[in-house]
Design a protein around this motif. Sequence first.
Motif, PDB file in Angstrom:
ATOM      1  N   ASN A   1      41.482 -19.799  11.463  1.00 21.71           N
ATOM      2  CA  ASN A   1      41.004 -18.627  10.735  1.00 21.71           C
ATOM      3  C   ASN A   1      40.148 -18.978   9.512  1.00 21.71           C
ATOM      4  O   ASN A   1      39.624 -18.079   8.856  1.00 21.71           O
ATOM      5  CB  ASN A   1      42.199 -17.780  10.270  1.00 21.71           C
TER       6      ASN A   1
ATOM      7  N   THR B   1      37.019 -19.881   7.409  1.00 20.52           N
ATOM      8  CA  THR B   1      35.567 -19.750   7.482  1.00 20.52           C
ATOM      9  C   THR B   1      34.964 -20.490   6.293  1.00 20.52           C
ATOM     10  O   THR B   1      35.666 -21.111   5.500  1.00 20.52           O
ATOM     11  CB  THR B   1      35.141 -18.276   7.462  1.00 20.52           C
TER      12      THR B   1
ATOM     13  N   THR C   1      26.655 -12.070   5.961  1.00 24.88           N
ATOM     14  CA  THR C   1      27.366 -12.213   7.224  1.00 24.88           C
ATOM     15  C   THR C   1      26.396 -12.096   8.391  1.00 24.88           C
ATOM     16  O   THR C   1      25.520 -11.224   8.391  1.00 24.88           O
ATOM     17  CB  THR C   1      28.464 -11.144   7.362  1.00 24.88           C
TER      18      THR C   1
ATOM     19  N   ASN D   1      27.762 -13.288  14.914  1.00 25.10           N
ATOM     20  CA  ASN D   1      29.144 -13.726  14.768  1.00 25.10           C
ATOM     21  C   ASN D   1      29.592 -13.392  13.346  1.00 25.10           C
ATOM     22  O   ASN D   1      29.120 -13.987  12.376  1.00 25.10           O
ATOM     23  CB  ASN D   1      29.258 -15.235  15.018  1.00 25.10           C
TER      24      ASN D   1
ATOM     25  N   ARG E   1      32.054 -14.206  11.740  1.00 23.84           N
ATOM     26  CA  ARG E   1      32.704 -15.324  11.055  1.00 23.84           C
ATOM     27  C   ARG E   1      31.684 -16.304  10.474  1.00 23.84           C
ATOM     28  O   ARG E   1      32.072 -17.254   9.793  1.00 23.84           O
ATOM     29  CB  ARG E   1      33.640 -16.059  12.019  1.00 23.84           C
TER      30      ARG E   1
ATOM     31  N   GLU F   1      29.328 -17.003   7.756  1.00 29.64           N
ATOM     32  CA  GLU F   1      29.009 -16.582   6.387  1.00 29.64           C
ATOM     33  C   GLU F   1      28.101 -17.631   5.763  1.00 29.64           C
ATOM     34  O   GLU F   1      28.339 -18.836   5.914  1.00 29.64           O
ATOM     35  CB  GLU F   1      30.291 -16.415   5.566  1.00 29.64           C
TER      36      GLU F   1
ATOM     37  N   TYR G   1      32.364 -22.204  13.509  1.00 26.27           N
ATOM     38  CA  TYR G   1      33.277 -21.103  13.206  1.00 26.27           C
ATOM     39  C   TYR G   1      33.268 -20.132  14.381  1.00 26.27           C
ATOM     40  O   TYR G   1      32.652 -19.070  14.325  1.00 26.27           O
ATOM     41  CB  TYR G   1      32.860 -20.403  11.909  1.00 26.27           C
TER      42      TYR G   1
ATOM     43  N   THR H   1      34.175 -17.349  17.256  1.00 25.12           N
ATOM     44  CA  THR H   1      34.798 -16.024  17.217  1.00 25.12           C
ATOM     45  C   THR H   1      36.203 -16.103  17.795  1.00 25.12           C
ATOM     46  O   THR H   1      36.432 -16.695  18.850  1.00 25.12           O
ATOM     47  CB  THR H   1      33.958 -15.021  18.021  1.00 25.12           C
TER      48      THR H   1
END
Length: 547
Positions: free
Chosen positions: A115, A117, A304, A308, A310, A312, A335, A337
């Motif tokens: 999880n 990022t 973002t 995706n 995730r 960043e 990273y 999904t």
Amino acid sequence: MILRTQAGDLITLAEPIGKGGEATIHALKGHPRTAAKIYSHPTPERLEKLRAMLAHPPHDPMRSAGHVSICWPQDVLFNAAGQGIGFTMPRLDLSRNRELFKLYNPASRTLEAPNFTWSYLLRTAENIASVVDSLHAAHYVIGDINESNFFVSDQALVTLVDCDSMQAGPFRCTVAKPEYLAPELHGLDLTRVDRAPAHDDFALAVLIFLLVMEGVHPYSGIWQARGEAPSLHLRIANNDYPYAPTIDQRILPMPSAPPFDMLPPTLQGLFFRAFIQGHTHPASRPAPKEWQQALRDLGQSLSTCTVNPRHEFSPHLKACPWCARTILLRGLDPYPTLKPVSKSPTQTPLRPNTFTPTVPKRTRPPIPITRPTLPPPQPRSTRRIGLSIVFASIVSAAVTLWLAFNLLANLLLDFAAAACLLAALFGLLLNLRRFRLIRAFIDLCLALYTLAAIIRPPAIPAFILIPLSALATYFAARSLLLQLRPRMELQTQKSRVLAAESLLIVALVIPPTATLALAQLTATHAQFLKAQSKAAHTWLTQSLEVF
């Protein structure tokens, strides 16, 4: 084994939960949140150091939130003979905390913390800086900052372990990993060196670089110079930094590394101070508070990706760098999904002392990446270009005077050509010394042409010798000035430097060549008129004789 604390309380050691080269970590019966570190070879000096640390504990930036970010000694442990053999400290829950290197490495991060990022990594770096800042405020120097001494929780909270090895007053830190050691400490006996906060600032910059650049060390790269590539600690000592904004580099960034331009200009500037300016001036390295502020500002303004969520990235970019990196790595997404998960508190990164709400993030379409460059402080390359143009003007004026005043031709040409020959030979020696064989061959050819200009053989026209000798002067002077002046040329000034050098070539070659060609054409035309006049005179004389 039963041990006694300073207050006389009895402590029973349980099973060992960790072991190192100098000590063993034990659990304690009846104290699930406390552990004991027992030295293999206890000494009186270690006992005095522990007492000094217990008397002056630092401020823990996350103690108020119920998290221990510094595993500071709590009490000294004595054996039955009254010898101090270890100490107690807070016990770290390894089921919720993991080593730092498992997070900045993409492969292990996917397994250990799927999880996480990039914003989690930024928050982790910010929290590490807060721990270092707290210890510096208490006049401690960590000394042995590395990826194994920091553990990270699911909330991006960090914990520093092995605190008894840091420098505390007169008790020095005698250990360090070479890849985190400041360049001014390489080759020194650490048992005789008093560490300074600037040494921690270098190691902190290395750790933050590893976190934001996917585990790539700031001094790792592809060696371009001749010979075998030096080790990592030698590159640090010699300042072979692959991301330095110079034109001539001995090392280039790793092809698999993320582009350095994906970092915002603020972070690029801090790394420039840490690794370039800090190499010769350690005091110019960014302090931990500067890293905290820069990382906090970046974390609150991330964009973002629309492909995706995730992904960043910094708001100064026009496209998602992680999508481009996924293509470069042939589908390996740093990273990826994940399936939807419940938003529990353990999946929100926390910052020391403050808890801020989530900031709305801007979205931008994935388009080709543009890489703006950071304008670091201006070097002295402008002065080098000015000296080169002045040198070119002198040589060009000397050659032009020879063409304009025939009486001084031999003297001026011999003097200028001799100077050009010496400069070309000097450039040849410099290039041979630096193993630049192609440039050395060019200097050799230009030196031979200049020598031919001195001898002036009739087979080679003068309008060919003069430009070639001028070119020899230019390349030799450029090699000389590059050797005498600093080699730091900014990427942002590269076009300006090339334009000035082109002007330099024009100033050297065009005026004498044009003047000489015009003079030669004039002389040829005069010889033609003289020949025609002589032929006409002969024809007229023969005609008169006939009559």
